[in-house]
Structure formats: C-alpha cells, structure tokens
Design a protein around this motif. Structure first.
Motif, short mmCIF file in Angstrom:
data_model
loop_
_atom_site.label_atom_id
_atom_site.label_comp_id
_atom_site.label_asym_id
_atom_site.label_seq_id
_atom_site.Cartn_x
_atom_site.Cartn_y
_atom_site.Cartn_z
N CYS B 53 -19.45 -64.54 -12.19
CA CYS B 53 -20.88 -64.58 -12.56
C CYS B 53 -21.67 -64.31 -11.29
O CYS B 53 -22.10 -65.23 -10.61
CB CYS B 53 -21.26 -65.95 -13.12
N GLY B 54 -21.86 -63.02 -11.00
CA GLY B 54 -22.47 -62.67 -9.72
C GLY B 54 -23.97 -62.85 -9.70
O GLY B 54 -24.68 -62.02 -9.15
N HIS B 55 -24.46 -63.88 -10.35
CA HIS B 55 -25.91 -64.08 -10.40
C HIS B 55 -26.25 -65.56 -10.27
O HIS B 55 -25.37 -66.42 -10.31
CB HIS B 55 -26.47 -63.51 -11.72
N TYR B 56 -27.52 -65.85 -10.14
CA TYR B 56 -28.03 -67.22 -10.06
C TYR B 56 -28.14 -67.79 -11.47
O TYR B 56 -28.13 -67.01 -12.42
CB TYR B 56 -29.41 -67.24 -9.39
N PRO B 57 -28.36 -69.09 -11.68
CA PRO B 57 -28.41 -70.13 -10.66
C PRO B 57 -27.18 -71.03 -10.75
O PRO B 57 -26.83 -71.50 -11.82
CB PRO B 57 -29.66 -70.92 -11.08
N PHE B 58 -26.55 -71.27 -9.67
CA PHE B 58 -25.45 -72.23 -9.61
C PHE B 58 -25.70 -73.20 -8.45
O PHE B 58 -26.37 -72.84 -7.47
CB PHE B 58 -24.11 -71.52 -9.35
N GLU B 62 -25.47 -79.91 -7.27
CA GLU B 62 -24.36 -80.45 -6.49
C GLU B 62 -24.38 -80.08 -5.01
O GLU B 62 -23.91 -80.82 -4.18
CB GLU B 62 -23.02 -80.12 -7.14
N TYR B 63 -24.92 -78.88 -4.69
CA TYR B 63 -24.93 -78.49 -3.27
C TYR B 63 -26.36 -78.34 -2.74
O TYR B 63 -26.56 -77.87 -1.63
CB TYR B 63 -24.15 -77.19 -3.07
N ALA B 64 -27.34 -78.73 -3.57
CA ALA B 64 -28.75 -78.70 -3.18
C ALA B 64 -29.20 -77.35 -2.65
O ALA B 64 -30.01 -77.25 -1.74
CB ALA B 64 -29.05 -79.81 -2.15
N ARG B 65 -28.60 -76.29 -3.16
CA ARG B 65 -29.13 -74.95 -2.85
C ARG B 65 -28.79 -74.01 -4.00
O ARG B 65 -27.86 -74.24 -4.77
CB ARG B 65 -28.59 -74.42 -1.52
N LEU B 66 -29.58 -72.97 -4.07
CA LEU B 66 -29.42 -72.00 -5.15
C LEU B 66 -28.33 -71.00 -4.76
O LEU B 66 -28.42 -70.35 -3.73
CB LEU B 66 -30.77 -71.29 -5.35
N MET B 67 -27.30 -70.91 -5.59
CA MET B 67 -26.18 -70.03 -5.25
C MET B 67 -25.87 -69.10 -6.39
O MET B 67 -26.15 -69.37 -7.54
CB MET B 67 -24.92 -70.89 -4.98
N PRO B 70 -20.00 -66.59 -7.51
CA PRO B 70 -18.85 -66.48 -6.61
C PRO B 70 -18.95 -67.42 -5.40
O PRO B 70 -17.94 -67.97 -4.96
CB PRO B 70 -18.89 -65.01 -6.17
N ASP B 71 -20.17 -67.62 -4.88
CA ASP B 71 -20.33 -68.53 -3.74
C ASP B 71 -20.07 -69.97 -4.17
O ASP B 71 -19.48 -70.76 -3.43
CB ASP B 71 -21.74 -68.41 -3.16
N TYR B 72 -20.53 -70.28 -5.36
CA TYR B 72 -20.32 -71.62 -5.92
C TYR B 72 -18.83 -71.89 -6.09
O TYR B 72 -18.31 -72.94 -5.70
CB TYR B 72 -21.06 -71.70 -7.25
N ALA B 73 -18.12 -70.91 -6.67
CA ALA B 73 -16.67 -71.06 -6.87
C ALA B 73 -15.98 -71.26 -5.52
O ALA B 73 -15.07 -72.07 -5.39
CB ALA B 73 -16.11 -69.83 -7.58
N LYS B 74 -16.44 -70.51 -4.52
CA LYS B 74 -15.83 -70.60 -3.19
C LYS B 74 -16.04 -71.98 -2.60
O LYS B 74 -15.11 -72.59 -2.06
CB LYS B 74 -16.47 -69.53 -2.29
N PRO B 297 -17.34 -76.05 -26.78
CA PRO B 297 -18.04 -74.87 -26.26
C PRO B 297 -19.54 -75.13 -26.30
O PRO B 297 -19.99 -75.66 -27.31
CB PRO B 297 -17.68 -73.79 -27.29
N ALA B 298 -20.23 -74.76 -25.30
CA ALA B 298 -19.86 -74.58 -23.91
C ALA B 298 -21.01 -75.13 -23.09
O ALA B 298 -22.18 -75.04 -23.48
CB ALA B 298 -19.63 -73.12 -23.55
N GLU B 299 -20.69 -75.70 -21.95
CA GLU B 299 -21.72 -76.33 -21.11
C GLU B 299 -21.86 -75.61 -19.79
O GLU B 299 -21.09 -74.71 -19.47
CB GLU B 299 -21.35 -77.81 -20.89
N THR B 300 -22.83 -76.03 -19.00
CA THR B 300 -23.06 -75.41 -17.70
C THR B 300 -21.99 -75.85 -16.71
O THR B 300 -21.31 -76.87 -16.91
CB THR B 300 -24.42 -75.83 -17.15
N SER B 301 -21.89 -75.12 -15.63
CA SER B 301 -20.95 -75.49 -14.57
C SER B 301 -21.26 -76.88 -14.02
O SER B 301 -20.36 -77.67 -13.77
CB SER B 301 -20.99 -74.48 -13.44
N GLY B 302 -22.54 -77.15 -13.83
CA GLY B 302 -22.94 -78.45 -13.28
C GLY B 302 -22.47 -79.59 -14.17
O GLY B 302 -21.96 -80.62 -13.69
N PHE B 303 -22.60 -79.40 -15.46
CA PHE B 303 -22.17 -80.41 -16.44
C PHE B 303 -20.65 -80.60 -16.36
O PHE B 303 -20.15 -81.71 -16.33
CB PHE B 303 -22.58 -79.95 -17.83
#
Lengths: 458, 415
Positions: B53-58, B62-67, B70-74, B297-303
């Motif tokens: 998901c090469g787009h925002y917002p992730f 949890e990390y207090a920044r907008l990612m 791929p950066d979130y997964a990393k 099915p299906a929730e956000t990554s944060g959830f």
C-alpha cells in the motif's frame, strides 16, 4: 517446403492423442494449431472425468473409443506419471420416475461391458455419502469412473509426440489445402507444408476445416456450452464419488464431483449456441448451479466458490462421433467428439491409426519411446512443494513453487499465455484467483509469454 | 518422493503470518518474555498488506507520524527483529494439526514444528470475481486491488491503462490512488449496492476527478476475448450500459484468509469466514489463537496492531495459568438478517479476566434502532445503534461476560 507423413490439424486432447499414437507408430508428424497454445478450444474446460463408457450408446463408435481409451489410459498412466483418482460414480434417483429408469441403465452398462455396475440400497448410498441431502430414492454405482488431470494428460500426449520427433506449430492456422500426386499441400499462416495424410482434429472448427479442404462437410458443429462452479478445497470432504443424475434424452445432466486438484465441481449446463468462441458465463446460471450444488450437498452452503468457467463441446446433429476417411484414405475427419473426448482420446487415436495403417510411415514403430516429465498437480499425489530445493512458493493457494513455473517456462512446450501457464502449473487457479501472486508472476514471465500479463511499456 | 526431515522443533509460540497483527503480537510476546517466539511468513519479506500500500495514511497512532504502507511495514518488521522475534520468511504452513503441531514447507524441505500455542494471523484478501458470480468472458486484465498494488508498488508494472473499478469501498479508492501512481486512468466506478459504500466525502472525490459512479447496478458482465474490452451492466434505471475499459479492478468484499482452518480441524464461522473464537481469541482447539483481520473482514492496520498486542497478553496469560476453556463456554450468535456476524462467537465462562471488551458486529445492511443481547428471557445489554455495513460497529461485551449466561446469547434488533 517441409514434408511430413501426417499433418494433424488441431491440438486439443484428441489431436494430441492422435499425434502421440502416430508418432509412436513411426510417422513423421506435424501438429498445426491456430491458437497460441495447445488445449485452447473444447479441451480447455471440461469436467475432467475419465469415463468407463457405461452410459454410452451400446454399439456406437463413441462407446468403442471410450472403452478403448479408458483401458489404454490405465495402461500408460503409470509410465507417463498421470494421476488417477478412482473415486467411482453414483447415479442417483431423486424421485420414483428416475428410480424406475435405473434397471435399464444398469442393464445398458452391463451390455457396454462395464460389469461391476450394481444397484445400491438407500442405506448404502447414505453411508458412502454422509453429506448427501435427504430424499435420495435409490441409485447404482460405477466403481471405475475416475478423476484425472485434463490438461496434464493432453500435455503428456503431445509432449511424448514432440520428444519422439513430432513437430508442433502453434499460432498457425490452416488456410487452404490441395491434394496433388497423392499428397496434401497445406497452406498455413506460417507457409506451406506437405503431408501424405491429413487428420482433421479441429474440434469446434471441424466442419469448417472439412469445408475448407474437402469442399464439403458431412456434419455441422453446434457448440454446446457447459458452465461450471468450482468450490474451494474444504468442500472435498463433503463428497467421495462422482454424483451423477439419471440422464435424460438430451443431457447427462449436472455432475457434482471432486477434481483431482482437490476442489469440488458442479456442472456442466448444456446450452446450444451458434458461437464457437463465446465461453462466457452468466450470473443467473452460475447461481442456479450453486443452488443445485447446495440442494444435493447442503453443506456446500458454507463453502467458498473458487472459480467459475464455461467450456464448449463440439456437438453436431449426430449423436455419435463422425470419424470418416476421405480422398482415398489420405484424409481423416475426426468430428463431433461431443463431450467424451478426454476419456475417448486414446481410443480415437487407435481407431484413426487402424483406419490409415502404417504403410506410408517413414519409420518403424518406436520400440522404446522417450517419456516426458509430467506436471505433478494432483492434490492426491506428491507435489513439488514437498521436495526440498525450490526457492519460493509463488502461488500460495495452490502451493506452486518457482521451480515448477521455471520448468514450465523453459520446458519443451512453454506456455504462450497466462492461461497456458495456469494449465501447466495451477498458478492463480486457487481461491484468491491471483490476489497474492499476479504481480510476482508478471515479473517472472516478463518477456517470456507471447501474450504478456502486463500491457506494454510501464 | 516427499522428504520428511526427522528433527522436530519445539517453540513456545508460533505466529502464522507476519503482517501487522502477527508482528505486533510476536513483538509483545517478546516483551512479555514468554519464551521462544517464531513468526512463520510465507512471503520473502514480512510486513503483510501494508508492504504494497504505497500510500498514506499509516502509523499515525502507533509511531506518531504519517507514513506510507511500505515504511510502516518496515518499522513493524524492524521493531520485531530488535526484540528478538525469529521471523522465518519463505516458510509456508501447510497443515494445522491438533494440539499446536504445524506442517511446514520451505526451500530446505518439509518439517514439523510443535508450539505450546499457535496464533493465526493470516489476514484477509479481497473476494474474487468468481465469489461474486460476475459473469461474462475470462480475458486477461482482471485483478484485485491487492494484486494491482503489488504490481504497481512492488514490481512497477502497469497491467492496464483504463480500467473500470468494481466496488466502492475505501479500498476501491485506494485502487484509484494506486492507479495514479503509474498514470493509469480508471474510467468509472460501479457498485452493486444501492449507494457508495465508503464514507460520503469520497464521493466528492469522484466528482473532482470527474469519474462516473454507478450504484445499484445489476448483472455486471466482463467482455473481452484475450484482454478486457468492456464491462456491461444494467444501471439503476434498468438501462443496459456498456463501458469500454481494458481492465477490471475487482475491489473489496474482504474475506478472511482461512484456508488452513477450513482444511483442518478448527471450527470456522460461516458468518465471518474466519475461525470461531472466544473473548480471549482462542479457537475451538485451545492450543490455537487468532488475531487480526482473519477474525473478521476487515479493519485498519492500526486496529489489527492493537488487537495483536492485546491478544499477545491473553496468550501470555494462557501460557502462564493454563487454558480455562474446560470450565464452560456459551455461544454468541445472531438471528437478525441485518447482522452478518458477531466476534467473538463464544464466551469462556471461567471468570478469567482480560478478554475483549467489545463484541464486533458485521452488518448486511444499515441498522437504525435498538439492538439487544439476550440469553433466554434475560436482556444482557440494550442500546441504540445507527450504523452501516463496513463501518466499525461494536457493543460492550464485559457486561455480557459478567452475567455468565447459562445459554446462548442472541444479538439482534428489538422489534
């Protein structure tokens, strides 16, 4: 101009089997296929059952070919690495009228030489198929009916032909032909070729090829569409035998059975249509098939649908196969192989070989033919992922390894399209239908398919 | 012939699936020092769906920044590795056996792994064209949003130029964003439900992009011999429409990736398509737990990440004190046609604490009115709901658990 003993038009399962037979008999064979890959017409979609011929019209050519094909399949399957799942079949009656028809059908099976067909009690049926819906009135079993891999089977036939000297010209349409000085000159999309004999195995286009080359056709093809719904693998616990309805005059009816790949299939419909290419599905038909499945096996209601597809059978105005010699035995038309081609292919091949004889062939029969490496795709037999040394599983639903994909792409008959790769490896054929692996497949196959997955220049 | 390597390995917890939930769960288990924790990931790299998901917002919470995904997964991967989680990529779980024994396949061969507890975190996928009974031809060029994202973001591949988008969920809009990344121009969005599924502001987005939206369509058919040529459908006024397109994006209608369960001994809920669990995330075999979008099915990554962390604590507790399921369970079910599922589907009545605080409801249609959870004649909870399908809808569970109902709990609207 290249010269052959035999030119076979069409690389469906019948053409592949005939190519194998005649090559092993010593003929120099060329198979000319207009599609980019083999098995692109009627052989693309069927129910993948190896029939005993128990319900074929007694005394028909169809019956003779099915019985011979069934027998030979069992003789060569071990050597060619072809899987057989001997599931048996149950013909089930759901009302008294159907029940009354069963004794005649059992008698017909016995007359067809399928001696182990026998009536079952309702209790026996229920204990064998515990998930069957209530209401079955009776039935009989056909223990020899089996499930096979329809694509690997035909691939094995044509690969064995190629390995032993046959040529396969794909993407090559036969445009015209003439018989001069006892041999045929065929004009194709890739130039002319000479052949002492022509075998028309063009399936859905059989009548058109006869017209093109002979100027007449003794039969005309009326494509009969069959739609299917395929359930996910968990459903395979719900059914053991091939469940057949009592046939009517017009159709064998809707089958419910496992597939050798571990799924459960419901189909086919029988819809006559003019188009030779329209294998489209219709939502209402698919839903009716889904309902039909649930009516026979209620637990299917909680099973996922993996795939839907349709196949076209080359039916004609005749009930029986139309296999006839023309032009003093230099031309054989193998027509109207309606729905039993997969079971009968080897028998048809032998029949054609008997018709034309071997006197014109360049070589003696091959004593020890080379054997191709088969694709091992059966869920009921060892698969590639169970052997160490692959580097990744690419298709997770069907557990297809990168090693299998590479073997297909660099093999003696590489796929020209994604469909061809699917038939050789089962990639994207599982429940996610490519959600997970399409991207990786696009990368792996880049520059290696005649019809690429990507569209051009990105 | 298949090879079986004789050595059998034992671990404390095996996490099946290294996506957002699985990595968060394994990381938390390491923090709790439960013992040896392995993550079994079938892909070459852990991280799950956000990887493509090469787009925002992730990552905002949890990390207090907008990612981007791929950066979130990393970040999730690195956090797990830093805590000492043993992440085994290229490892496919092929079979779940009773009691926590797993059949595995990897490049080195097939093996068996035995775990005191297994946590299933296999996530979701979009439902296929076949599952939706989309008729028509079967040309190349029909992909899910997930496959499109993998192509575009992971491989830089453009599968088509002018696709039509089937579905109008949040992920369908993600498909538009993905397309734009490589200059693909979707020609229309079509939806079988009678309204846009995603929240309304996204409808304005379509207006801005001047992309036609057709809702309430029927009988969609894909046309094309080799490649997609068009999509036919009946619009809401009964008119037959044909929209030329060279691809179809079959988006949304997420389904749990539960094939391993269906092929094995664990009970599957036909409503969610995922495992039947109790309020601790425990499956019908108490050696197995489940977390993340596999549950519903299906929730956000944060959830899912939060759910992973909470489930880790429950698993740690379970390891420490022993399983409590033998002390009785009751079912939670629904008889209301507006409800598709409830999660959890069972409650453990041992009195153990620390379970889920909410019952998650899946909807078939909009719900407006009073909803109640009853056990026989007793009302355990009652409240007003005004919600729609694909929206997060939850009701309190603690009171229902505390009531220790003697029979099945039934959730539904009050007449």
């Amino acid at each position: 101009m290249e010269s052959f003993d035999v030119a076979i038009i069409g690389a469906g399962v019948v053409g592949c089997a005939v190519a194998r037979r005649l090559t092993l008999d010593g003929a120099r064979v060329v198979i000319v296929e207009k599609a980019l890959d083999v098995l692109d017409g009627a052989s693309k979609g069927n129910s993948a059952i190896l029939h005993t011929g128990f319900d074929a019209p007694p005394g028909s050519l169809e019956h003779k070919c099915i019985a011979a094909g069934y027998k030979e399949y069992h003789e060569i399957a071990g050597r060619l690495g072809l899987p057989i799942l001997r599931s048996g079949a149950l013909v089930l009656a759901w009302d008294l009228e159907q029940l009354a028809n069963l004794p005649d059908l059992v008698d017909k099976a016995h007359r067809n030489g399928v001696a182990d067909v026998r009536m079952l009690s309702v209790e026996e049926i229920q204990s064998r198929e515990p998930y069957l819906a209530e209401g079955v009135c009776g039935g009989f079993e056909v223990p020899g009916e089996s499930l096979i891999d329809p694509w690997t089977t035909a691939h094995a036939y044509v690969l064995q032909a190629i390995l032993n000297g046959a040529e396969l010209w794909r993407g090559t349409e036969v445009l015209d032909g003439r018989l001069t000085a006892g041999a045929w000159t065929l004009e194709t999309g890739k130039g002319e070729l000479r052949a002492k004999r022509v075998i028309n195995c063009a399936g859905l286009y059989g009548d058109l090829i006869d017209q093109r080359l002979l100027g007449r056709a003794d039969f005309s093809i009326t494509p009969r569409k069959g739609q299917f719904v395929v359930f996910d693998k968990a459903a395979s616990d719900l059914v053991s035998a091939i469940l057949l309805p009592v046939p009517t005059k017009t159709t064998k009816g809707i089958v419910i059975c496992r597939t050798i790949f571990g799924n459960v299939l419901v189909g086919p419909t029988a819809e006559d249509q003019p188009s030779r290419v329209d294998a489209s599905t219709a939502r209402e038909t698919l839903m009716a098939l889904h309902d039909r499945g649930k009516k026979i096996l209620p637990a299917l209601a909680d099973c996922e649908v993996t795939a839907t597809y349709a196949g076209l059978r080359p039916a004609s105005q005749f009930q029986d196969y139309q296999i006839t010699m023309h032009e003093e035995g230099t031309y054989v038309s193998v027509g109207a192989i309606r729905s039993t081609g997969l079971s009968a292919a080897l028998g048809i091949a032998s029949h054609v070989a008997d018709l034309i004889g071997t006197r014109d062939f360049a070589d003696d029969p091959i004593a020890e033919p080379l054997i191709p490496e088969p694709n091992r795709l059966s869920a009921y037999h060892a698969r590639d992922w169970q052997v160490s040394g692959y580097s990744s599983i690419v298709c997770h639903c069907e557990l297809v390894t990168d090693r299998e994909i590479e073997a297909a792409l660099s093999g003696p008959m590489p796929p020209a399209t994604l469909d061809g790769l699917k038939r050789r490896t089962r990639v994207t054929m599982g429940r996610c239908q490519g959600f997970h692996c399409t991207a990786e497949l696009a990368r792996i196959t880049a520059g290696r398919l005649r019809r690429p997955i990507v569209c051009g220049d990105a | 012939m298949p090879e079986q390597i004789a050595t059998k390995e034992n671990v404390t917890v095996a996490v099946v699936g290294g996506g957002t939930a699985g990595l968060a769960l394994a990381s938390e288990l390491m923090r709790l020092k439960v013992g040896k924790v392995v993550v079994l990931e079938r892909e070459a790299e852990a991280g799950g769906v956000p990887r493509h998901c090469g787009h925002y917002p992730f990552g905002l919470r949890e990390y207090a920044r907008l990612m981007k995904g791929p950066d979130y997964a990393k970040r999730n991967r690195e956090a797990a590795a830093a805590l000492g989680v043993d992440i085994r990529t290229g490892t496919t779980v092929t079979k779940l056996h009773p009691g926590g024994e797993l059949g595995l396949s990897a490049s080195a061969g097939t093996t068996t792994l035995s775990a005191d507890r297994v946590v299933l975190c296999t996530g979701v996928r979009e439902s296929s064209r076949a599952e939706r009974f989309i008729g028509g031809d079967r040309p190349d060029g029909i992909v899910s949003t997930g496959a499109l994202q993998s192509m575009v973001y992971l491989e830089g591949i453009r599968p088509f130029r002018q696709p039509i988008i089937l579905g109008s969920e949040l992920v369908s809009f993600s498909a538009i964003q993905t397309c734009q990344h490589l200059g693909i121009r979707p020609v229309a969005m079509i939806e079988e439900m009678d309204r846009l599924i995603a929240r309304r502001p996204l409808g304005l987005y379509l207006l801005v992009k001047s992309m036609p939206l057709y809702t309430g369509i029927t009988n969609p058919r894909i046309i094309g011999r080799e490649r997609v040529e068009a999509m036919n459908f009946i619009d809401r006024t009964g008119q037959a429409k044909r929209i030329a397109a060279d691809g179809v994006i079959v988006s949304g209608r997420f389904r749990p990736e539960s094939a391993l369960m269906r092929d094995g001994h664990l009970e599957v809920d036909p409503g969610t398509g995922g495992p039947v669990i109790d309020q601790f995330g425990r499956c019908s075999d108490p050696a197995y737990f489940a977390a993340g979008n596999l549950l519903r099915p299906a929730e956000t990554s944060g959830f899912c990440r939060q759910e992973g962390i909470e489930t880790a604590r429950r698993v740690a507790h379970d390891l420490e004190r022993g399983s409590t399921v033998d002390q009785g369970v009751v079912r939670i079910r629904t008889a209301d046609p507006a409800l598709r599922f409830v999660v959890p589907q069972r409650i453990d009545l041992s009195g153990a604490t620390g379970g889920m605080t909410h019952l998650y409801l899946g909807l078939n249609g909009p719900v407006r009115g009073t909803m109640a959870a009853t056990a026989g004649a007793e009302t355990l909870w009652k409240g007003r709901l005004n919600t729609q399908p694909v929206r997060r809808t939850r009701i309190p569970l603690d009171g229902i658990v505390r009531a220790a109902p003697a029979q099945d709990v039934v959730v539904g609207r009050r007449a």
